[in-house]
Design a protein around this motif. Structure first.
Motif, PDB file in Angstrom:
ATOM      1  N   SER A  43       0.831  -1.206   0.000  1.00  0.00           N
ATOM      2  CA  SER A  43       0.000   0.000   0.000  1.00  0.00           C
ATOM      3  C   SER A  43       0.861   1.249   0.000  1.00  0.00           C
ATOM      4  O   SER A  43       1.658   1.482   0.919  1.00  0.00           O
ATOM      5  CB  SER A  43      -0.909   0.018   1.234  1.00  0.00           C
ATOM      6  OG  SER A  43      -1.752  -1.109   1.232  1.00  0.00           O
ATOM      7  N   ASP A  44       0.749   2.043  -1.072  1.00  0.00           N
ATOM      8  CA  ASP A  44       1.484   3.297  -1.253  1.00  0.00           C
ATOM      9  C   ASP A  44       3.003   3.118  -1.223  1.00  0.00           C
ATOM     10  O   ASP A  44       3.733   4.074  -0.987  1.00  0.00           O
ATOM     11  CB  ASP A  44       1.054   4.338  -0.212  1.00  0.00           C
ATOM     12  CG  ASP A  44       1.362   5.755  -0.691  1.00  0.00           C
ATOM     13  OD1 ASP A  44       1.190   6.029  -1.893  1.00  0.00           O
ATOM     14  OD2 ASP A  44       1.797   6.585   0.142  1.00  0.00           O
ATOM     15  N   LYS A  45       3.483   1.901  -1.470  1.00  0.00           N
ATOM     16  CA  LYS A  45       4.927   1.651  -1.527  1.00  0.00           C
ATOM     17  C   LYS A  45       5.419   1.834  -2.956  1.00  0.00           C
ATOM     18  O   LYS A  45       4.719   1.513  -3.918  1.00  0.00           O
ATOM     19  CB  LYS A  45       5.241   0.226  -1.057  1.00  0.00           C
ATOM     20  CG  LYS A  45       4.831  -0.098   0.369  1.00  0.00           C
ATOM     21  CD  LYS A  45       5.810   0.481   1.361  1.00  0.00           C
ATOM     22  CE  LYS A  45       5.376   0.228   2.806  1.00  0.00           C
ATOM     23  NZ  LYS A  45       5.294  -1.194   3.147  1.00  0.00           N
ATOM     24  N   ALA A  46       6.637   2.321  -3.089  1.00  0.00           N
ATOM     25  CA  ALA A  46       7.258   2.463  -4.405  1.00  0.00           C
ATOM     26  C   ALA A  46       7.778   1.102  -4.856  1.00  0.00           C
ATOM     27  O   ALA A  46       8.476   0.410  -4.111  1.00  0.00           O
ATOM     28  CB  ALA A  46       8.402   3.466  -4.350  1.00  0.00           C
ATOM     29  N   GLY A  65      -2.010  -1.744  -4.378  1.00  0.00           N
ATOM     30  CA  GLY A  65      -1.843  -0.407  -3.826  1.00  0.00           C
ATOM     31  C   GLY A  65      -0.488   0.230  -4.063  1.00  0.00           C
ATOM     32  O   GLY A  65      -0.205   1.315  -3.552  1.00  0.00           O
ATOM     33  N   ALA A  66       0.369  -0.432  -4.837  1.00  0.00           N
ATOM     34  CA  ALA A  66       1.719   0.082  -5.061  1.00  0.00           C
ATOM     35  C   ALA A  66       1.734   1.275  -6.009  1.00  0.00           C
ATOM     36  O   ALA A  66       0.826   1.460  -6.825  1.00  0.00           O
ATOM     37  CB  ALA A  66       2.605  -1.023  -5.638  1.00  0.00           C
ATOM     38  N   ARG A  67       2.775   2.086  -5.875  1.00  0.00           N
ATOM     39  CA  ARG A  67       3.108   3.118  -6.853  1.00  0.00           C
ATOM     40  C   ARG A  67       4.217   2.528  -7.730  1.00  0.00           C
ATOM     41  O   ARG A  67       5.328   2.320  -7.254  1.00  0.00           O
ATOM     42  CB  ARG A  67       3.588   4.389  -6.161  1.00  0.00           C
ATOM     43  CG  ARG A  67       2.512   5.093  -5.343  1.00  0.00           C
ATOM     44  CD  ARG A  67       3.049   6.342  -4.647  1.00  0.00           C
ATOM     45  NE  ARG A  67       3.899   6.023  -3.501  1.00  0.00           N
ATOM     46  CZ  ARG A  67       5.212   6.251  -3.446  1.00  0.00           C
ATOM     47  NH1 ARG A  67       5.838   6.793  -4.488  1.00  0.00           N
ATOM     48  NH2 ARG A  67       5.898   5.948  -2.369  1.00  0.00           N
ATOM     49  N   LYS A  91      -0.562   6.477 -10.346  1.00  0.00           N
ATOM     50  CA  LYS A  91       0.057   5.312  -9.687  1.00  0.00           C
ATOM     51  C   LYS A  91       1.074   4.587 -10.563  1.00  0.00           C
ATOM     52  O   LYS A  91       1.804   3.731 -10.071  1.00  0.00           O
ATOM     53  CB  LYS A  91      -1.034   4.307  -9.279  1.00  0.00           C
ATOM     54  CG  LYS A  91      -1.966   4.796  -8.192  1.00  0.00           C
ATOM     55  CD  LYS A  91      -1.259   4.875  -6.852  1.00  0.00           C
ATOM     56  CE  LYS A  91      -2.221   5.158  -5.713  1.00  0.00           C
ATOM     57  NZ  LYS A  91      -1.537   5.200  -4.412  1.00  0.00           N
TER      58      LYS A  91
END
Length: 273
Positions: A43-46, A65-67, A91
């Motif tokens: 989640s929201d991790k690069a 949920g990744a970037r 994203k």
């Protein structure tokens, strides 16, 4: 987010796997979601992905949920990836280019995970590059990578096995490497001639007083003539045979019988390159 089936996307864009680029496409969404779950919560991790192709694993990473920053050199795949970017606004960043020619830490600029169904023809070169160098720990937090099963087994191999060699030492001397999942050849389109497997690697503490260059030099010499005794394979490395004896390692042994810790101790004994 409802997306059209991957097969439909590939057909619409007239895509086919390029043998020259080492491509094999995965269509099984459930399998792709399982792969994306291996690194843990994204989640929201690069996340950096190399060789996304039409975006099968990319979809799964975005759903998690990744970037995602995806490096793709096959221009044919860019329109399909652009559509995926529109479905997940803000994203997905797509970089057209050769992943071997790009500085990944500079590109990402923050701690990042790496997850890729690596093109077979550059997989080992990228893997050794991510594990190489004196600076440690790296900016990447984990590697979740698909290889030919034979290569994956070499990465996680134990001493005294036929698969054990330089790749195992490189992967294990300051990292934790495990075989996370096997993937049958029938899961791919077109099916490759070999089975595949996913390796998961996380950085570990770097042993003190050891140069990565020196360790590479030692393992290159030792495994370059793996059928020979160490006193023979290491004789071109000044001080190496004496260092073996100083460590209590029998120089009549062969390289594949030494533990990773033995190679680390030998590199430390020899000092910086």
């Amino acid at each position: 987010m409802s997306l059209p089936p991957l097969r439909e996307v590939i057909a619409r864009h007239g895509l086919s796997a390029s043998k020259a680029l080492g491509q094999n496409f995965l269509f099984d969404e459930q399998l792709l979601d399982r792969i994306a779950a291996i690194p843990g919560d994204l989640s929201d991790k690069a996340v950096l992905e190399v060789g996304p192709g039409p975006g099968g694993l990319t979809r799964a990473l975005l759903r998690a949920g990744a970037r995602v920053t995806a490096i793709e050199m096959d221009r044919r795949c860019l329109p399909a990836l652009a559509e995926l970017g529109e479905a997940f606004p803000g994203k997905l960043r797509v970089i057209e280019g050769d992943a071997l020619a790009i500085n990944h830490a500079e590109l990402m600029g923050e701690p990042f995970a790496i997850a890729s169904n690596l093109p077979y023809n550059v997989g080992t070169a990228l893997f050794t590059r991510w594990l190489d160098g004196e600076g440690w720990p790296p900016l990447w937090t984990s590697l979740t990578l698909m290889f030919q099963q034979e290569v994956a087994q070499r990465i996680v191999a134990d001493p005294d096995s036929g698969a054990y060699g330089r790749l195992a030492v490189l992967a294990q001397w300051r990292s934790n490497a495990r075989l996370a999942m096997k993937v049958h050849r029938s899961a791919f389109t077109p099916p490759p001639k070999v089975m595949s497997a996913i390796v998961h690697v996380t950085p570990a503490a770097m042993p003190e007083g050891v140069s990565a260059k020196r360790l590479a030099q030692v393992t290159e010499a030792a495994f370059g003539q793996r059928r020979k005794m160490l006193r023979q394979s290491l004789k071109g490395l000044p001080g190496a045979v004496e260092a073996l004896e100083g460590l209590g390692i029998d120089p009549t042994r062969r390289a594949e019988t030494l533990a990773v810790a033995d190679f680390v101790a030998l590199a430390r004994k020899l000092g910086p390159r």
